[in-house]
Scaffold this motif. Structure first.
Motif, PDB file in Angstrom:
ATOM      1  N   GLY A   8      -5.010   5.880  -3.759  1.00  0.00           N
ATOM      2  CA  GLY A   8      -5.700   4.813  -3.038  1.00  0.00           C
ATOM      3  C   GLY A   8      -6.238   5.183  -1.680  1.00  0.00           C
ATOM      4  N   SER A  17     -10.332   0.770  -2.053  1.00  0.00           N
ATOM      5  CA  SER A  17      -9.215   0.047  -1.446  1.00  0.00           C
ATOM      6  C   SER A  17      -9.720  -0.927  -0.386  1.00  0.00           C
ATOM      7  CB  SER A  17      -8.212   1.026  -0.819  1.00  0.00           C
ATOM      8  OG  SER A  17      -7.598   1.832  -1.797  1.00  0.00           O
ATOM      9  N   VAL A  21      -9.492  -5.192  -0.696  1.00  0.00           N
ATOM     10  CA  VAL A  21      -8.821  -6.059   0.271  1.00  0.00           C
ATOM     11  C   VAL A  21      -9.806  -7.073   0.840  1.00  0.00           C
ATOM     12  CG1 VAL A  21      -7.672  -6.112   2.513  1.00  0.00           C
ATOM     13  CG2 VAL A  21      -7.034  -4.369   0.841  1.00  0.00           C
ATOM     14  N   GLU A  26      -4.753  -8.826  -3.701  1.00  0.00           N
ATOM     15  CA  GLU A  26      -3.437  -8.432  -3.178  1.00  0.00           C
ATOM     16  C   GLU A  26      -3.189  -6.993  -3.619  1.00  0.00           C
ATOM     17  OE1 GLU A  26       1.296  -9.748  -3.417  1.00  0.00           O
ATOM     18  OE2 GLU A  26      -0.212 -10.800  -4.623  1.00  0.00           O
ATOM     19  N   LEU A  27      -3.437  -6.065  -2.703  1.00  0.00           N
ATOM     20  CA  LEU A  27      -3.459  -4.643  -3.050  1.00  0.00           C
ATOM     21  C   LEU A  27      -2.202  -3.932  -2.578  1.00  0.00           C
ATOM     22  CD1 LEU A  27      -5.094  -2.266  -4.260  1.00  0.00           C
ATOM     23  CD2 LEU A  27      -6.012  -1.883  -1.946  1.00  0.00           C
ATOM     24  N   TYR A  28      -1.593  -3.202  -3.520  1.00  0.00           N
ATOM     25  CA  TYR A  28      -0.470  -2.312  -3.230  1.00  0.00           C
ATOM     26  C   TYR A  28      -0.929  -0.878  -3.450  1.00  0.00           C
ATOM     27  CZ  TYR A  28       2.642  -6.388  -3.458  1.00  0.00           C
ATOM     28  OH  TYR A  28       3.256  -7.598  -3.245  1.00  0.00           O
ATOM     29  N   LEU A  29      -0.565   0.003  -2.532  1.00  0.00           N
ATOM     30  CA  LEU A  29      -0.835   1.430  -2.686  1.00  0.00           C
ATOM     31  C   LEU A  29       0.498   2.148  -2.870  1.00  0.00           C
ATOM     32  CD1 LEU A  29      -3.460   2.069   0.168  1.00  0.00           C
ATOM     33  CD2 LEU A  29      -3.849   1.229  -2.164  1.00  0.00           C
ATOM     34  N   VAL A  39      -5.477   3.768   4.884  1.00  0.00           N
ATOM     35  CA  VAL A  39      -4.921   2.546   4.297  1.00  0.00           C
ATOM     36  C   VAL A  39      -5.602   1.356   4.967  1.00  0.00           C
ATOM     37  CG1 VAL A  39      -2.856   1.131   3.995  1.00  0.00           C
ATOM     38  CG2 VAL A  39      -2.703   3.635   3.796  1.00  0.00           C
ATOM     39  N   ALA A  43      -3.478  -4.074   3.066  1.00  0.00           N
ATOM     40  CA  ALA A  43      -2.861  -3.456   1.889  1.00  0.00           C
ATOM     41  C   ALA A  43      -1.386  -3.195   2.154  1.00  0.00           C
ATOM     42  CB  ALA A  43      -3.565  -2.160   1.531  1.00  0.00           C
ATOM     43  N   LYS A  44      -0.589  -3.273   1.100  1.00  0.00           N
ATOM     44  CA  LYS A  44       0.848  -3.010   1.209  1.00  0.00           C
ATOM     45  C   LYS A  44       1.135  -1.636   0.621  1.00  0.00           C
ATOM     46  CE  LYS A  44       1.782  -7.950   0.484  1.00  0.00           C
ATOM     47  NZ  LYS A  44       0.367  -8.338   0.238  1.00  0.00           N
TER      48      LYS A  44
END
Length: 340
Positions: A8, A17, A21, A26-29, A39, A43-44
């Motif tokens: 990501g 990425s 967002v 709801e984005l997780y890397l 990042v 993003a989480k």
């Protein structure tokens, strides 16, 4: 949507990425946390290593996702791990393949998703083909919800797109151009190529997230702008403020007088004219349109590097390789313009 990107923060994925967002995803890397500067805010980050299967399973065990995208899967072993980790835990799994996996040599310069997958020249491409086969078998046999995306030559601000170049020190090419030192263009420079800015790629890609009609499908995402390599290097020179001094050398000659593997990507991808029919991505994502021409994108790249002088490094070994090839070839360099 709740979406997981494995990786990501890479060359292509950092732009995706950011756009994801911005569009409220709801984005997780999930990555090793080594490129935190890419990042996007919002993003989480889940810190971990996908190559450590037991560790990854433990870290992700309480999560389910609408979409999982693996940006860093390159071999069948990598995607087999993903199948085992995410079966029953996602509604869509997106594998990042490569347009270099299309048939070489091609029967037609115009590439569609139906072009056969066969590349006897580059192991990287053959591994991507094997990944696709494994995933489609899982889709047919067990309903694993795969979508395959095939980028071609996609770049962004943190890259200087070229064919024969130093991947670790891409500024070397700009340095040679500005110093009036000759550079190499493969063939006669008239084969056709497609360069796609990562912000344009992101528009098509984000539109595929959670798209039910993309399941079981393979889709490439590229620009519609087609340039030959003479134009590409002339555009790079214009951005650098100096006219490139070029020596045209055949791909076979380059392969013969460089270390093994150096020219694999050139032979197996960039030396062959590639123009892409983007009808499929446009049908799935009607608002997909590329708006960054190469002449603008490469200016952004050079500006980014100049704002990060610590990355404007020169690779003396690669530069010596270029000089040796030119000396062996025995052809005098000549200036090149965008319209050559």
């Amino acid at each position: 949507m709740k979406v997981l990107f494995i990786g990501g923060t890479g060359q292509i994925s950092q732009a995706v990425s950011k756009l994801a967002v911005e569009r409220g995803i709801e984005l997780y890397l999930f990555n090793r946390g080594q490129r935190d500067e890419f990042v996007p805010e919002g993003a989480k980050v889940i810190t971990g290593d996908i190559r450590q299967k037991a560790e990854a399973a433990a870290v992700l065990k309480d999560h389910e996702f609408d979409v999982v995208v693996d940006w860093i899967a390159f071999t069948p072993e990598h995607v087999q791990t993903d199948i085992e980790l995410f079966t029953g835990k996602t509604k869509q799994y997106i594998f990042i393949s490569s347009a270099s996996a299309y048939q070489k040599p091609q029967r037609s310069y115009l590439v569609t998703e139906e072009t056969p997958m066969e590349n006897p020249y580059w192991q990287y491409s053959r591994d991507k083909i094997a990944c696709e086969q494994l995933l489609m078998e899982a889709y047919r046999n067990s309903g694993f919800p795969v979508t395959i995306v095939r980028p071609s030559h996609t770049y962004g601000e943190t890259a200087i797109p070229a064919a024969l170049t130093s991947w670790e020190h891409p500024w070397t090419l700009v340095d040679r151009i500005r110093k009036g030192q000759p550079i190499i263009v493969h063939g006669d420079g008239t084969s056709l190529w497609t360069l796609t800015h990562n912000t344009d790629f992101a528009k098509g890609f984000v539109g595929l997230l959670g798209h039910p009609e993309a399941l079981g499908e393979a889709i490439h995402i590229t620009s519609d702008e087609v340039l030959n390599w003479n134009q590409i290097y002339a555009g790079l020179g214009a951005a650098a403020g100096a006219e490139p001094q070029v020596v045209h050398i055949s791909t076979d000659f380059i392969a013969a007088f460089t270390p093994p593997g150096t020219a694999d990507g050139l032979i197996g991808d960039q030396a062959v004219s590639s123009v892409f029919d983007n009808s499929k991505i446009k049908a799935l994502v009607p608002d997909f349109v590329c708006t960054v021409p190469f002449t603008e994108g490469v200016k952004r790249s050079l500006s980014w590097f100049e704002n990060h002088p610590e990355l404007c490094t020169v690779d003396p070994e690669w530069s010596a390789l270029v000089d040796d090839l030119i000396q062996r070839h025995g052809t005098a360099p000549k200036p090149i313009s965008y319209y050559t």
